[in-house]
Design an enzyme around this catalytic site. Structure first.
Site, PDB file in Angstrom:
ATOM      1  N   GLY A  58       5.533   3.183   0.780  1.00  0.00           N
ATOM      2  CA  GLY A  58       6.382   4.151   0.097  1.00  0.00           C
ATOM      3  C   GLY A  58       6.187   4.192  -1.407  1.00  0.00           C
ATOM      4  O   GLY A  58       6.997   4.778  -2.108  1.00  0.00           O
TER       5      GLY A  58
ATOM      6  N   SER B  84       0.839  -1.197   0.000  1.00  0.00           N
ATOM      7  CA  SER B  84       0.000   0.000   0.000  1.00  0.00           C
ATOM      8  C   SER B  84       0.871   1.242   0.000  1.00  0.00           C
ATOM      9  O   SER B  84       2.095   1.156   0.021  1.00  0.00           O
ATOM     10  CB  SER B  84      -0.900   0.001   1.239  1.00  0.00           C
ATOM     11  OG  SER B  84      -0.124   0.348   2.368  1.00  0.00           O
ATOM     12  N   LYS B  85       0.176   2.368   0.021  1.00  0.00           N
ATOM     13  CA  LYS B  85       0.879   3.655   0.020  1.00  0.00           C
ATOM     14  C   LYS B  85       1.872   3.740   1.176  1.00  0.00           C
ATOM     15  O   LYS B  85       2.910   4.379   1.066  1.00  0.00           O
ATOM     16  CB  LYS B  85      -0.124   4.798   0.170  1.00  0.00           C
ATOM     17  CG  LYS B  85      -0.847   5.109  -1.109  1.00  0.00           C
ATOM     18  CD  LYS B  85      -1.747   6.298  -0.915  1.00  0.00           C
ATOM     19  CE  LYS B  85      -2.642   6.440  -2.133  1.00  0.00           C
ATOM     20  NZ  LYS B  85      -3.664   7.440  -1.973  1.00  0.00           N
ATOM     21  N   ARG B  86       1.527   3.104   2.279  1.00  0.00           N
ATOM     22  CA  ARG B  86       2.402   3.170   3.448  1.00  0.00           C
ATOM     23  C   ARG B  86       3.768   2.528   3.185  1.00  0.00           C
ATOM     24  O   ARG B  86       4.715   2.744   3.895  1.00  0.00           O
ATOM     25  CB  ARG B  86       1.727   2.519   4.653  1.00  0.00           C
ATOM     26  CG  ARG B  86       1.016   3.540   5.529  1.00  0.00           C
ATOM     27  CD  ARG B  86       0.083   2.861   6.478  1.00  0.00           C
ATOM     28  NE  ARG B  86      -1.050   2.299   5.733  1.00  0.00           N
ATOM     29  CZ  ARG B  86      -1.675   1.188   6.046  1.00  0.00           C
ATOM     30  NH1 ARG B  86      -1.290   0.485   7.066  1.00  0.00           N
ATOM     31  NH2 ARG B  86      -2.694   0.777   5.320  1.00  0.00           N
TER      32      ARG B  86
END
Ligand code: GLU
Length: 483
Positions: free
Chosen positions: A254, A250-252
């Site tokens: 990076g 996911s976006k988390r």
């Protein structure tokens, strides 16, 4: 039968790695079979779709070299086709208008929750009488169109990754909404599952290749194919991309858009190569290949069911391999934007040869393109602050006279352009000063590079000399050594 596959991104966000990898598998499969790869933008979600996301998706696919043969088609321009299909389903009695209010649906869900049941529509408007329907219409209640899903149905399809798949109608949440905001004769806004099937039939798609998060949709869609008297295509549900902890990437982690990878200094070729390996392994265990080479060998037999862990080290390794093969004349085009951003002073045209010499020198040390900033920082200013290690070296005995001798020899040298000339100068000073070669090399590195580590010393010296930076650096080093 000619293979026809499609990528059907929703422009509700930038092109991300999951969709790009789906695109790669579609592309490889199409090219392997000499088939067609079709691009269809699924922009029926008016609230979340944005033209800038469409642009980002098209530009991202183009950057990756994933060329499509037909399209882009836009679902927003094809609404009549979907409405016709919905009308057909209504006429056949396979779909109906339902008038449940949001409050009624909430109450239904609450009651199910209280009984620990999974939330589902209880099909309560399936058999409204014409009078009941007329009353709801007269009340002005907005309707949805629901497609009937029989609980007792077993749904089967052939999956190229997972073999035969089975799903129970009772697990699909009740009759499914295929259009919203229908009233009277108007059909309203067709929804995803219906539009996809209508398009895939209309575009004669033979194989639907998409992420495994669509499996439940596939079960519903198989029923729609049947209801619309169309042949069910084959499916390939590709494994999810996971982070190192095993959760969906996911976006988390990076990464958001494919252009983030570009910005981080990955080449399209390396990213393509890496995405191909995310879930597929070539029969010959080769790790580096172009998309075209992979297409020759690609089949779903070698696509895993298990999620594919995203491995930054592997991507870095592949990227370094690609970067090391790029000739300096091309590499310089990729590097200069990072140098400009870092504020390094140069003229991209007039300094071209000089810049290429730097690119040739540091190219083999690059993992990601922005590494060129750190590796290149040695060359762009007249002097550099000395690192602690360099200072320490310069304070060793004998360093000042040795560097002074180098400086004198340099001033006297008729030409100083080749590695051979530099080596001769070093040899002469070594002999004349009666010191060890190691001392002179370490001192020169400290003086010229202001650090004890970095790219090749002699090559760097020649580059600095072309700029006239070597003498001021030697002078600064002598000043420090004699202080
Ligand atoms: N529009 C869907 C998505 O972006 C893809 C649908 C499909 O491939 O069938 O997830």
């Amino acid at each position: 039968m000619s293979v026809r596959v499609r990528l059907a991104p929703s422009p509700t966000g930038n092109l991300h790695i999951g969709t790009a990898r789906t695109a790669v598998f579609n592309w490889l499969f199409a090219r392997h079979h000499g088939g067609q790869f079709i691009l269809r933008v699924e922009d029926t979600d008016l609230e979340r779709s944005r033209p800038e996301f469409t642009e980002n998706i098209l530009a991202g696919l183009t950057w990756l070299g994933l060329n499509w043969d037909e399209g882009p088609f836009y679902q927003s321009k094809r609404l009549d086709l979907y409405r016709d299909a919905i009308r057909t389903l209504l006429d056949k009695g396979l779909a109906y208008r339902a008038y449940d209010t949001p409050a009624e649906l909430d109450a239904m869900r609450e009651a199910q929750k209280a009984k620990s049941q999974a939330p589902r529509y209880n099909n309560q408007h399936r058999h409204l009488t014409p009078d009941q329907q007329a009353n709801y219409e007269a009340e002005g209640r907005p309707a949805v169109v629901r497609f009937k899903i029989e609980d007792g149905r077993t749904i089967r399809w052939k999956d190229l990754v997972r073999d035969t798949m089975t799903w129970q109608g009772s697990d699909l949440g009740g009759d499914m909404v295929i259009a919203r905001a229908a009233s009277g004769d108007s059909i309203g806004q067709p929804l995803y599952n219906l539009a996809v099937v209508v398009d895939d039939i209309d575009m004669k798609i033979t194989h639907i290749i998409r992420g495994e998060d669509h499996i439940a949709n596939t079960a519903k869609q198989v029923l729609l194919y049947e209801a619309l008297d169309a042949a069910v295509p084959e499916f390939a549900h590709t494994p999810l991309i996971l982070n190192q902890a095993g959760a969906k990437l996911s976006k988390r982690d990076g990464v958001t858009s494919i252009f983030d990878f570009k910005q981080m200094g990955f080449t399209a070729e390396a990213l393509d190569n890496y995405m191909t390996l995310l879930g597929w392994s070539p029969p010959d265990a080769e790790e580096r290949f172009t998309l075209a080479a992979a297409a020759k060998k690609f089949s779903f037999d070698r696509v895993n069911k298990a999620g594919a862990k995203f491995d930054w080290d592997k991507l870095d390794w592949l990227n370094s391999q690609y970067l090391h093969e790029i000739p300096p004349t091309e590499l310089i085009e990729k590097i200069t934007p990072y140098w400009q951003e870092a504020g390094y002073k140069f003229d991209p045209v007039a300094d071209r040869d000089w810049l290429e010499a730097i690119a040739a020198l540091i190219g083999p040390s690059l993992t990601r393109l922005p590494d060129a900033v750190e590796l290149g920082h040695f060359y762009f200013s007249e002097t550099l602050p000395f690192s602690e290690a360099a200072e320490k070296q310069l304070q060793q005995p004998d360093v000042a006279p040795v560097l002074q001798a180098v400086l004198e020899a340099l001033k006297d040298a008729p030409a100083f352009e080749t590695i051979a000339e530099a080596k001769t100068l070093i040899d002469q000073v070594t002999q004349a000063q009666g010191v060890k070669k190691g001392l002179i090399m370490r001192s020169l590195r400290a003086a010229l590079m202001a650090d004890m580590q970095g790219p090749d010393l002699i090559d760097s010296w020649l580059i600095l000399h072309q700029r006239g930076f070597d003498q001021p650096r030697l002078q600064a080093a002598i000043a420090l050594a004699t202080a």
